[in-house]
Design a protein around this motif. Structure first.
Motif, PDB file in Angstrom:
ATOM      1  N   MET A   1       0.853  -1.199   0.000  1.00 26.38           N
ATOM      2  CA  MET A   1       0.000   0.000   0.000  1.00 26.38           C
ATOM      3  C   MET A   1       0.881   1.239   0.000  1.00 26.38           C
ATOM      4  SD  MET A   1      -2.709   1.241   2.916  1.00 26.38           S
ATOM      5  CE  MET A   1      -3.802  -0.123   2.554  1.00 26.38           C
TER       6      MET A   1
ATOM      7  N   THR B   1       0.164   7.693   1.426  1.00 23.62           N
ATOM      8  CA  THR B   1      -0.181   9.014   0.912  1.00 23.62           C
ATOM      9  C   THR B   1      -0.681   9.911   2.022  1.00 23.62           C
ATOM     10  OG1 THR B   1      -2.420   8.285   0.403  1.00 23.62           O
ATOM     11  CG2 THR B   1      -0.799   8.098  -1.355  1.00 23.62           C
TER      12      THR B   1
ATOM     13  N   THR C   1      -7.126  12.109  -6.531  1.00 29.53           N
ATOM     14  CA  THR C   1      -7.269  10.799  -7.127  1.00 29.53           C
ATOM     15  C   THR C   1      -7.185  10.905  -8.637  1.00 29.53           C
ATOM     16  OG1 THR C   1      -9.667  11.048  -7.205  1.00 29.53           O
ATOM     17  CG2 THR C   1      -8.753   9.984  -5.256  1.00 29.53           C
TER      18      THR C   1
ATOM     19  N   ASP D   1      -5.551   5.219  -9.625  1.00 29.31           N
ATOM     20  CA  ASP D   1      -5.300   5.092  -8.194  1.00 29.31           C
ATOM     21  C   ASP D   1      -5.879   3.802  -7.632  1.00 29.31           C
ATOM     22  OD1 ASP D   1      -3.879   7.370  -7.912  1.00 29.31           O
ATOM     23  OD2 ASP D   1      -5.516   8.585  -7.107  1.00 29.31           O
ATOM     24  N   ASP D   2      -5.268   3.351  -6.539  1.00 27.87           N
ATOM     25  CA  ASP D   2      -5.783   2.222  -5.790  1.00 27.87           C
ATOM     26  C   ASP D   2      -7.199   2.543  -5.294  1.00 27.87           C
ATOM     27  OD1 ASP D   2      -5.982   1.209  -2.677  1.00 27.87           O
ATOM     28  OD2 ASP D   2      -5.198  -0.309  -4.046  1.00 27.87           O
ATOM     29  N   PRO D   3      -8.150   1.619  -5.459  1.00 28.69           N
ATOM     30  CA  PRO D   3      -9.535   1.911  -5.053  1.00 28.69           C
ATOM     31  C   PRO D   3      -9.671   2.295  -3.579  1.00 28.69           C
ATOM     32  CG  PRO D   3      -9.469  -0.041  -6.440  1.00 28.69           C
ATOM     33  CD  PRO D   3      -8.037   0.324  -6.147  1.00 28.69           C
ATOM     34  N   LEU D   4      -8.867   1.674  -2.715  1.00 27.58           N
ATOM     35  CA  LEU D   4      -8.933   2.019  -1.292  1.00 27.58           C
ATOM     36  C   LEU D   4      -8.498   3.465  -1.081  1.00 27.58           C
ATOM     37  CD1 LEU D   4      -9.314   1.385   1.694  1.00 27.58           C
ATOM     38  CD2 LEU D   4      -6.992   0.406   1.703  1.00 27.58           C
ATOM     39  N   GLN D   5      -7.395   3.856  -1.719  1.00 24.73           N
ATOM     40  CA  GLN D   5      -6.916   5.226  -1.555  1.00 24.73           C
ATOM     41  C   GLN D   5      -7.909   6.238  -2.152  1.00 24.73           C
ATOM     42  OE1 GLN D   5      -4.466   6.493   0.165  1.00 24.73           O
ATOM     43  NE2 GLN D   5      -3.858   4.475   0.895  1.00 24.73           N
ATOM     44  N   THR D   6      -8.540   5.864  -3.243  1.00 22.47           N
ATOM     45  CA  THR D   6      -9.554   6.739  -3.833  1.00 22.47           C
ATOM     46  C   THR D   6     -10.712   6.949  -2.859  1.00 22.47           C
ATOM     47  OG1 THR D   6      -8.993   6.043  -6.085  1.00 22.47           O
ATOM     48  CG2 THR D   6     -11.177   6.993  -5.752  1.00 22.47           C
TER      49      THR D   6
ATOM     50  N   HIS E   1      -6.025  -2.676   7.928  1.00 23.93           N
ATOM     51  CA  HIS E   1      -4.632  -2.724   7.455  1.00 23.93           C
ATOM     52  C   HIS E   1      -3.664  -2.114   8.464  1.00 23.93           C
ATOM     53  CE1 HIS E   1      -6.386  -3.624   3.488  1.00 23.93           C
ATOM     54  NE2 HIS E   1      -7.231  -2.632   3.746  1.00 23.93           N
TER      55      HIS E   1
END
Length: 267
Positions: free
Chosen positions: A1, A4, A11, A15-20, A41
């Motif tokens: 991961m 950020t 976004t 981008d990673d869906p979780l970070q979005t 996590h």
């Protein structure tokens, strides 16, 4: 991961869906919900630090949630494995202590200085976390030590580092605070430019929670009727977001309309 936490650039399609999802919640002031997405996590140092940063930011904007932020910080400190991760956790601890001091919750100025000093010792000069640390040391210099010269130098270092890293959100904060210093010196043209750049970036990123403070600050650089229009828009956003950030209320009051807005205590 990818880590950020507490800077970031919004976004993009890749981008990673979780970070979005985290960004979308954070940008609207839903810090608790964003932190909950990262909780599974929390054994990962980057996720633990990002979660702590979200909850510290909640304290800064809402004046609430101090115990949750402390718990998350302890977790981030416990799972940190190297100097960069330990430095990042120290940087967040310094920001939490700064927030408590700035918002009048408790005087933790010495702790803020100590934690940020520890972060400076742990983070290498080329560390990605260095510009954010420089920015936060600027906040302490300006608002706790009352040293605008030292603050300006720290903000300039942070500004250059954020530009080099492509950290758009941090750039919006450095623009805002450099403009605030210019406004204190009566440099209206420079201040207007800085606040305008900060606003442009935040609108591009969709950082809704941070838009009202820049609108209110920009109002102090503009003549009427533009100043009143900007303040009215800031007030609309402030009410839309449930009265957050809490420290903006006094600046939006009619009696405060002739008093220059103070730079936000955030980031």
């Amino acid at each position: 991961m990818a880590h950020t936490a507490m800077s970031g650039s919004g976004t993009t399609a890749g981008d990673d869906p979780l970070q979005t999802a985290v960004w979308r919640l954070r940008s609207r002031g839903c810090w608790t919900d964003a932190a909950a997405l990262l909780e599974p996590h929390a054994a990962d140092p980057a996720a633990a630090l990002e979660r702590a940063g979200l909850l510290v930011e909640r304290c800064l904007f809402s004046g609430d949630g101090w115990a949750d932020a402390e718990d998350a910080l302890r977790t981030a400190e416990a799972v940190a494995r190297d100097d960069d991760e330990r430095g990042g956790a120290a940087c967040e601890r310094g920001r939490l202590a700064y927030a408590a001091t700035r918002l009048g919750v408790r005087d933790r100025a010495d702790e803020a200085r100590s934690a940020l000093g520890r972060a400076a010792a742990l983070l290498a000069p080329t560390s990605p976390g260095r510009p954010l640390l420089d920015f936060r040391r600027g906040l302490v210099a300006e608002h706790i030590a009352d040293s605008p010269e030292a603050a300006g130098a720290a903000y300039q270092r942070a500004h250059a580092g954020a530009a080099a890293q492509g950290d758009s959100l941090l750039l919006s904060f450095t623009w805002h605070h450099l403009a605030g210093l210019a406004l204190r010196e009566g440099e209206l043209v420079e201040a207007r430019h800085g606040f305008s750049e900060s606003l442009r970036i935040r609108e591009e990123l969709g950082y809704l929670i941070g838009t009202a403070p820049v609108l209110a600050a920009l109002a102090d650089c503009e003549p009427e009727p533009e100043a009143s229009r900007l303040r009215a828009e800031a007030g609309r956003l402030f009410r839309l977001l449930g009265g957050v950030p809490v420290w903006l209320a006094a600046q939006l009051a009619p009696a405060a309309s002739t008093v220059p807005a103070q730079p936000e205590p955030a980031a």
